[in-house]
Structures are given as C-alpha cells and as structure tokens.
Design a protein around this motif. Structure first.
Motif, PDB file in Angstrom:
ATOM      1  N   ALA A 170       6.332  74.191 -49.392  1.00  0.00           N
ATOM      2  CA  ALA A 170       6.262  72.438 -50.163  1.00  0.00           C
ATOM      3  C   ALA A 170       7.687  72.073 -49.092  1.00  0.00           C
ATOM      4  O   ALA A 170       7.508  70.467 -48.839  1.00  0.00           O
ATOM      5  CB  ALA A 170       7.502  72.814 -51.091  1.00  0.00           C
ATOM      6  N   LEU A 171       8.334  71.916 -48.595  1.00  0.00           N
ATOM      7  CA  LEU A 171       9.595  71.614 -47.063  1.00  0.00           C
ATOM      8  C   LEU A 171       8.486  71.191 -46.091  1.00  0.00           C
ATOM      9  O   LEU A 171       8.535  70.157 -46.232  1.00  0.00           O
ATOM     10  CB  LEU A 171      10.312  72.246 -47.121  1.00  0.00           C
ATOM     11  N   ALA A 172       7.191  72.174 -45.545  1.00  0.00           N
ATOM     12  CA  ALA A 172       6.602  71.724 -44.715  1.00  0.00           C
ATOM     13  C   ALA A 172       5.466  70.167 -44.780  1.00  0.00           C
ATOM     14  O   ALA A 172       5.244  69.351 -44.468  1.00  0.00           O
ATOM     15  CB  ALA A 172       5.107  72.517 -44.134  1.00  0.00           C
ATOM     16  N   ARG A 173       5.135  69.909 -46.582  1.00  0.00           N
ATOM     17  CA  ARG A 173       4.254  69.170 -47.735  1.00  0.00           C
ATOM     18  C   ARG A 173       4.777  68.365 -47.107  1.00  0.00           C
ATOM     19  O   ARG A 173       4.631  66.577 -46.495  1.00  0.00           O
ATOM     20  CB  ARG A 173       3.781  69.334 -48.309  1.00  0.00           C
ATOM     21  N   ARG A 174       5.923  67.589 -47.658  1.00  0.00           N
ATOM     22  CA  ARG A 174       6.944  67.090 -47.765  1.00  0.00           C
ATOM     23  C   ARG A 174       7.132  66.457 -45.753  1.00  0.00           C
ATOM     24  O   ARG A 174       7.390  65.112 -45.874  1.00  0.00           O
ATOM     25  CB  ARG A 174       8.799  67.188 -48.444  1.00  0.00           C
ATOM     26  N   ALA A 175       7.657  67.283 -45.321  1.00  0.00           N
ATOM     27  CA  ALA A 175       7.756  66.516 -43.494  1.00  0.00           C
ATOM     28  C   ALA A 175       6.558  65.874 -42.578  1.00  0.00           C
ATOM     29  O   ALA A 175       6.400  64.832 -42.676  1.00  0.00           O
ATOM     30  CB  ALA A 175       8.172  67.535 -43.191  1.00  0.00           C
ATOM     31  N   GLN A 176       5.886  66.228 -43.966  1.00  0.00           N
ATOM     32  CA  GLN A 176       4.358  64.738 -43.009  1.00  0.00           C
ATOM     33  C   GLN A 176       3.808  64.363 -44.179  1.00  0.00           C
ATOM     34  O   GLN A 176       3.004  63.928 -44.273  1.00  0.00           O
ATOM     35  CB  GLN A 176       2.935  66.731 -43.295  1.00  0.00           C
ATOM     36  N   GLY A 177       4.559  63.936 -45.293  1.00  0.00           N
ATOM     37  CA  GLY A 177       4.499  62.782 -45.677  1.00  0.00           C
ATOM     38  C   GLY A 177       3.791  62.734 -47.409  1.00  0.00           C
ATOM     39  O   GLY A 177       2.660  62.014 -47.210  1.00  0.00           O
ATOM     40  N   ASP A 178       3.321  64.232 -47.741  1.00  0.00           N
ATOM     41  CA  ASP A 178       2.794  63.933 -48.855  1.00  0.00           C
ATOM     42  C   ASP A 178       3.247  63.487 -49.955  1.00  0.00           C
ATOM     43  O   ASP A 178       4.229  62.950 -50.353  1.00  0.00           O
ATOM     44  CB  ASP A 178       2.904  65.604 -49.352  1.00  0.00           C
ATOM     45  N   PRO A 179       2.029  62.990 -51.469  1.00  0.00           N
ATOM     46  CA  PRO A 179       3.108  61.907 -51.930  1.00  0.00           C
ATOM     47  C   PRO A 179       3.568  62.895 -53.109  1.00  0.00           C
ATOM     48  O   PRO A 179       3.820  64.104 -52.841  1.00  0.00           O
ATOM     49  CB  PRO A 179       1.747  61.155 -52.600  1.00  0.00           C
ATOM     50  N   GLY A 180       4.564  61.644 -52.967  1.00  0.00           N
ATOM     51  CA  GLY A 180       5.447  62.337 -55.142  1.00  0.00           C
ATOM     52  C   GLY A 180       7.000  63.404 -53.104  1.00  0.00           C
ATOM     53  O   GLY A 180       7.063  62.916 -52.444  1.00  0.00           O
ATOM     54  N   ASP A 181       7.549  63.893 -54.475  1.00  0.00           N
ATOM     55  CA  ASP A 181       8.303  65.338 -53.722  1.00  0.00           C
ATOM     56  C   ASP A 181       8.176  66.538 -53.964  1.00  0.00           C
ATOM     57  O   ASP A 181       8.326  66.939 -55.229  1.00  0.00           O
ATOM     58  CB  ASP A 181       9.636  65.045 -54.206  1.00  0.00           C
ATOM     59  N   PRO A 182       7.369  67.774 -53.464  1.00  0.00           N
ATOM     60  CA  PRO A 182       6.161  69.033 -53.583  1.00  0.00           C
ATOM     61  C   PRO A 182       7.890  69.453 -53.822  1.00  0.00           C
ATOM     62  O   PRO A 182       7.897  70.525 -54.392  1.00  0.00           O
ATOM     63  CB  PRO A 182       6.015  69.112 -52.078  1.00  0.00           C
ATOM     64  N   VAL A 183       9.089  69.062 -53.387  1.00  0.00           N
ATOM     65  CA  VAL A 183      10.142  70.428 -53.460  1.00  0.00           C
ATOM     66  C   VAL A 183      10.112  70.291 -55.430  1.00  0.00           C
ATOM     67  O   VAL A 183      10.813  71.069 -56.332  1.00  0.00           O
ATOM     68  CB  VAL A 183      11.152  70.061 -52.801  1.00  0.00           C
ATOM     69  N   ARG A 184      10.524  69.137 -55.461  1.00  0.00           N
ATOM     70  CA  ARG A 184      10.878  68.271 -57.072  1.00  0.00           C
ATOM     71  C   ARG A 184       9.751  69.037 -57.812  1.00  0.00           C
ATOM     72  O   ARG A 184      10.063  69.791 -58.666  1.00  0.00           O
ATOM     73  CB  ARG A 184      11.018  66.946 -56.716  1.00  0.00           C
ATOM     74  N   SER A 185       8.466  69.084 -57.287  1.00  0.00           N
ATOM     75  CA  SER A 185       7.505  69.403 -58.148  1.00  0.00           C
ATOM     76  C   SER A 185       7.633  70.650 -58.297  1.00  0.00           C
ATOM     77  O   SER A 185       7.140  71.509 -58.838  1.00  0.00           O
ATOM     78  CB  SER A 185       5.615  68.960 -57.771  1.00  0.00           C
ATOM     79  N   LEU A 186       8.025  71.922 -56.960  1.00  0.00           N
ATOM     80  CA  LEU A 186       7.884  72.758 -57.101  1.00  0.00           C
ATOM     81  C   LEU A 186       9.345  73.557 -58.455  1.00  0.00           C
ATOM     82  O   LEU A 186       9.028  74.717 -58.885  1.00  0.00           O
ATOM     83  CB  LEU A 186       7.826  73.623 -55.360  1.00  0.00           C
ATOM     84  N   VAL A 187       9.988  72.823 -58.072  1.00  0.00           N
ATOM     85  CA  VAL A 187      11.402  73.389 -59.230  1.00  0.00           C
ATOM     86  C   VAL A 187      10.580  72.972 -60.541  1.00  0.00           C
ATOM     87  O   VAL A 187      11.421  73.980 -61.513  1.00  0.00           O
ATOM     88  CB  VAL A 187      12.756  72.316 -57.955  1.00  0.00           C
ATOM     89  N   ALA A 188       9.997  72.058 -60.567  1.00  0.00           N
ATOM     90  CA  ALA A 188       9.710  71.707 -62.508  1.00  0.00           C
ATOM     91  C   ALA A 188       8.521  72.853 -62.641  1.00  0.00           C
ATOM     92  O   ALA A 188       8.686  72.842 -63.511  1.00  0.00           O
ATOM     93  CB  ALA A 188       9.371  70.458 -61.779  1.00  0.00           C
ATOM     94  N   GLY A 189       7.944  73.014 -61.626  1.00  0.00           N
ATOM     95  CA  GLY A 189       7.177  74.235 -62.106  1.00  0.00           C
ATOM     96  C   GLY A 189       7.507  75.488 -62.861  1.00  0.00           C
ATOM     97  O   GLY A 189       6.246  76.462 -63.051  1.00  0.00           O
ATOM     98  N   THR A 190       8.507  75.708 -61.478  1.00  0.00           N
ATOM     99  CA  THR A 190       8.912  77.374 -61.753  1.00  0.00           C
ATOM    100  C   THR A 190      10.364  77.590 -62.368  1.00  0.00           C
ATOM    101  O   THR A 190      10.044  78.572 -62.960  1.00  0.00           O
ATOM    102  CB  THR A 190       8.785  77.703 -59.975  1.00  0.00           C
ATOM    103  N   LEU A 191      10.965  76.481 -62.364  1.00  0.00           N
ATOM    104  CA  LEU A 191      12.774  77.597 -62.918  1.00  0.00           C
ATOM    105  C   LEU A 191      12.450  77.426 -64.541  1.00  0.00           C
ATOM    106  O   LEU A 191      12.831  78.228 -64.910  1.00  0.00           O
ATOM    107  CB  LEU A 191      13.674  76.201 -62.354  1.00  0.00           C
ATOM    108  N   PRO A 192      11.698  76.351 -65.066  1.00  0.00           N
ATOM    109  CA  PRO A 192      12.595  76.659 -66.373  1.00  0.00           C
ATOM    110  C   PRO A 192      11.315  78.105 -67.101  1.00  0.00           C
ATOM    111  O   PRO A 192      11.921  78.500 -67.705  1.00  0.00           O
ATOM    112  CB  PRO A 192      11.626  75.288 -67.112  1.00  0.00           C
TER     113      PRO A 192
END
Length: 583
Positions: free
Chosen positions: A137-159
C-alpha cells in the motif's frame, strides 16, 4: 511538516536527501529515491492548471539508509532488552510469590493463551500478512495511486479483524473448562486454571489490536511504540501480582495479562492514528476515495496456520509434562524463558529489516532483498550461537541467581538448569526458522511450504517426546523440542531458494558452519570455568567471559562474517547510546 513524538525513530524521509548515498546497496541518491510523476491539485506557487509539474522524488519510496537501520535497531534492541529484563522480574516474582507447584502449573496452562496470541497476532502470524500488505500500500501511495491505499487497507481490514478477535476471545472464555481438560488432563487444580484462562482470554482482542498497530507502524518505519509493547505489558503483570496477589493468589497474574494487553494497545494507538491521518507528498485530488481493501484470505490463512502450528510445540510440552510430578511444567517454562533470551536478542535486527525486505520486494528489487536476508542469517546465527554457548556453560549459575529464593528451592534450580541446557540446543533452529520464514512471506503471496516444514517438525517433536518423557522426564520433552525445530529449520533452508527470497544456499551453509564450530569449544571451556568458583555470581562472570573470549578468538580465526558485523553493530550502537546519554 509532520509532527513526531519525542524519541520517535524517524523514517528515512526525514533525512533522505542528505543520507541517500548511504542507502543499502550503496546506490547513489538518484537510484535510491525513485522519481515518480504524480498528478496533484494546483497549490500556491503552481503554474496554471494543466501545466506539467516537475517530478519530485517521493521519500517514502527510497530504501532506508544504514544510519536509519542502526538507529531503529538501537531503539528496538534497547526496549526489547528492557522488556526481557522486566520479563525476568515477572518470572522471578511469580516464582517468589507462588513457587513452582500446582498453583503456578495452573497459571502456566492459562499462560498458553497469551503465548499463542503473541505468536499468532504480534510476533509472527498476523505480522507476516500485514507488513507486506502495508508495504504494498505504501509503494502504491508513493507511485501516486488515486485515493490513499493505506487508509483503504485500514478501512477494509481493521473492523473485520477486531470483530473476529472479539468472537474468538469470547468463545475461548466460554470453553475454558474444556480447554484446560484437553490441554492438561493431569492437572491437580483444574478450577484455578479455568479461572486464569478466562482472564487471559481477553488478550485475544488486545493482542490482536496491538499486533495490527505494530505491523502497520513498522511498515511505516516507526519502531519506538512497537518496541515498547512488551515493556508496558510486563509492567501490568508485575504490578497486578504485587498489588492483588495477597487477595487473588495466582489469579492476579492472569489479571495482569489482561491489563497488560490493554496497555500494549494504548502505547501504540496515537502513533498509528497520526500515520494514517498523515498527508502524503504529491497527494492526488481528495475527492478520489479508494475502496476499502481486504487482506488476501489465502495469505492470512497460510501465515496464521504456520504460526499456530509453530506454537503448538507448547501444547505438546504442556500435555506431556502434565502427567509428571508437580512443578514439571514450571521447570520447563522457566528454562525456556531464560534460554530464549539469546534468540530474542538475535532476532532484533530481523524485526527491523522484515519491513525492508517486504518493501524491496514490493518495489521489485529482489537483489536488495536477497542481500538483506543473507546478512540477517549470518548475524543472527552468530549472536544466537554465542548466547547458546553461554547458556549451556552457565545454566546452574543463571537459574540460581535469577530464581532461587522464596519458594523456589535448590532442587528446582538443578532441575531447571538441566532442562535449559537441553532446550538451548534448539536455539539455532529457532532463530533460523524465525529469519527464514520471513523470506517466504515477505512478498505477500500465499505459500504452504512453511506450514508443511513446521508440521514435519511438530511430528518429530511429538514422537520423540512420547518416546523420551518416560525415561528422561521433562529433559526428554526439551530434547524433543530442540530436535523438532531443527528439522523445521533444515527444511525451510532447503526450500527457500525456490519458494522465498532466492538466497544462495551453499554460501549461507558455509557461513553458518563457522560460528557453530566456534560455539562448541566455547561452551566446553565456559562450563569448566564456571564450575570453578563456589559463588554463582563469580561462576557466571568467569564462565561468561570465557565463552565470549573463546568464541571471539575462534570466530576471527575462522573468518565469521556475522562476527565482524556484530562487532561493528555493537560498537556503533554503544557509541550512539553513549553519545545520547552523555551529550
């Protein structure tokens, strides 16, 4: 500018432009920090909309520098040593307050729950799935993927994970009587073990959340808060035993486990919230929101099953020891706690470098990952074999100094020391397993080979344990443990080139043989030297010094790669620590 808690180990982004030339692999700054053009909203000073922006290097994408790794290792090792010392205080307090009898046996059956939870949710299982996921997710964020891959990972896994942790903990509390009956059928006081198990069942949720925070922070290259979790955990247990022990007996230790688990979450949560909310450089339009991203179920299944299978060694030991005279489980527990200290210390660098390997693979840099794993194997093997030689040489002196007081008698010291010497023979296998399995899971892909290797080791442990427990008692159980984990390490090393990071197996084996050849004569010389003084403290000092001198001299003669790295690391860390204290 991102705010940082005082004492936090900064990520490489804090000094990336200045330190890029020191990056691992000795690559120039331009090769380390990859420039990625990213779309971003126009801001003050930008050109008209649509004007091409000059690509800027994203610090999150740069490999960590050697200086950063040294600082992160210093923080992790320092706090881990402090936690280990406090863990010894915890075990000393348990022995002093409650001895080594049926009460402590009952608690140690319940202690299986936090032992399993720590392995599954903090140290191994969950971390093996989450760190590669966050690295990607951090690599995708660094490459400029749309949105925030880190936040989307947290939202999809933590709950989802929090709900699963809660359900498992509640089920374990309800099934505590059956759990105790299956795990230790020969226990003298199963009711006490049931009460303790229900208290420790709360750690399934707290350890799960703590492990999630720890994995996310380490992937973000934040190591201070994760390194402090076992320190606050042991503070909770020791405090509970002394405050509540007079009224609740050994149940106070189980309550301390519950309280300590909550402290593990509390010490990390502020850092995680700060990282998740942090704005990234070159951020895309805030209106773009990435969908929640779930963990890969096959990856999660493979890592959790591997960790569960590995920790099942404890179940086998407790099951076999429950039919022996009272105190057998306690002797095995105390021996393991002391003997594992060298392994724990040798794994400190791997704790820091696992996110580095995962990020290298996420960036497609297999060569950097290979070099890192080979260096970790050499250094970890060197350190753990030195520690193994010291444990074998000074076992009676160590146990006597640490535990022989109060209800812990000289007979308990002798029995525990014998067990510890045999158990220490498997420390190299424990360490190699810990290092190698990270290379299998660092790419974030499912692989069943580590589980098969661990299952083979468990079968060996079970068969040998059943065969030896009759004539040798608890010493036979320790021998079975050492043999089983060594089988697993050999199988993992044999398969890593094709299924994990492609290390060079031949050179690695030749390098591992050198510290092994130095450790054997060092242990023999240390045993003879430690037996000369009558005082345990003097024997420990003489024996430890003898082991160190013999090992180092033989190590230099044999050309141990890990020894040179260890000396440089210790010298660097000592110099930095002295500078931090004396400045």
């Amino acid at each position: 500018m991102t705010s940082r808690t005082a004492g936090e180990v900064p990520g490489p982004e804090a000094g990336a432009p200045r330190e890029a030339a020191d990056a691992e692999g000795a690559r120039p700054a331009g090769a380390g920090a990859v420039s990625v053009p990213v779309a971003r909203s126009a801001g003050p000073g930008d050109g008209p909309p649509g004007t091409p922006q000059t690509p800027r290097p994203l610090p999150e994408h740069a490999p960590p520098t050697q200086r950063f790794l040294a600082r992160a290792t210093l923080v992790t090792a320092s706090l881990s040593v402090a936690a280990a010392l406090l863990g010894l205080v915890r075990d000393q307090s348990l022995a002093r307050l409650f001895g080594a009898g049926q009460d402590t046996d009952a608690f140690l059956v319940a202690w299986t729950v936090p032992e399993f939870a720590a392995t599954l949710l903090i140290e191994d299982g969950l971390a093996f799935a989450l760190i590669p996921a966050f690295s990607m997710a951090l690599a995708r964020r660094a490459q400029g993927d749309p949105g925030d891959p880190v936040r989307s990972l947290v939202a999809g896994t933590l709950p989802r994970l929090a709900l699963a942790f809660t359900a498992v903990g509640a089920l374990l509390a309800l099934a505590a009587p059956r759990f105790v009956a299956v795990l230790a059928p020969g226990l003298a006081d199963p009711g006490l073990a049931v009460d303790c198990t229900r208290l420790t069942a709360t750690c399934v949720l707290s350890f799960g959340l703590a492990g999630y925070c720890s994995a996310a922070l380490r992937a973000h290259r934040r190591f201070l808060a994760p390194a402090a979790i076992y320190l606050v955990y042991n503070v909770g247990i020791v405090s509970a035993m002394y405050v509540l022990g007079g009224h609740w007996g050994v149940r106070s230790a189980a309550f301390g486990v519950a309280a300590g688990g909550c402290l593990m979450v509390a010490v990390q949560l502020p850092s995680l919230v700060r990282e998740v909310r942090r704005r990234r450089a070159g951020r895309v339009d805030e209106a773009v929101v990435a969908a929640p991203q779930a963990l890969d179920v096959p990856v999660l299944a493979t890592v959790l099953l591997f960790a569960l299978c590995r920790q099942s060694q404890v179940l086998i030991e407790r099951f076999l020891a429950s039919g022996l005279p009272a105190g057998a489980i306690s002797h095995l527990n105390y021996a393991q706690k002391v003997a594992q200290i060298p392994m724990t210390l040798s794994m400190m660098l791997c704790t820091v470098t696992f996110p580095v390997v995962a990020r290298a693979l996420a960036d497609g840099d297999t060569e950097r990952a290979r070099r890192r794993v080979e260096r970790d194997l050499a250094l970890a093997a060197c350190l753990v074999l030195l520690g193994t030689a010291a444990v074998v040489a000074c076992a009676p002196q160590l146990i006597g100094l640490l535990f022989q007081r109060g209800a812990f008698t000289a007979a308990d010291t002798a029995a525990t020391a014998d067990v510890m010497r045999v158990y220490a023979l498997g420390l190299l296998g424990q360490t190699l397993t810990g290092v190698l399995v990270r290379s299998y899971f660092s790419a974030g892909r499912p692989t069943w080979y580590p589980l098969a290797a661990m299952a083979a080791g468990i079968v060996a442990t079970s068969w040998i344990g059943v065969w030896t427990v009759g004539p040798w008692g608890v010493t036979g159980i320790a021998a079975a443990n050492a043999t089983g984990i060594t089988v697993t390490a050999v199988l993992l090393l044999a398969g890593v080139r094709r299924r994990g990071v492609p290390i060079r197996t031949g050179p690695v084996l030749r390098e591992l043989s050198r510290p092994l050849r130095a450790a054997v004569p060092a242990a023999v010389a240390g045993t003879l030297a430690a037996s000369l003084p009558s005082s345990p403290l003097a024997g420990l000092a003489v024996g430890g010094a003898t082991v160190t001198v013999v090992f180092v001299l033989l190590g230099w003669a044999l050309g141990i790669q890990g020894l040179a790295a260890a000396v440089v690391s210790v010298r660097t860390l000592t110099r930095r620590l002295a500078h931090a204290v004396l400045r």
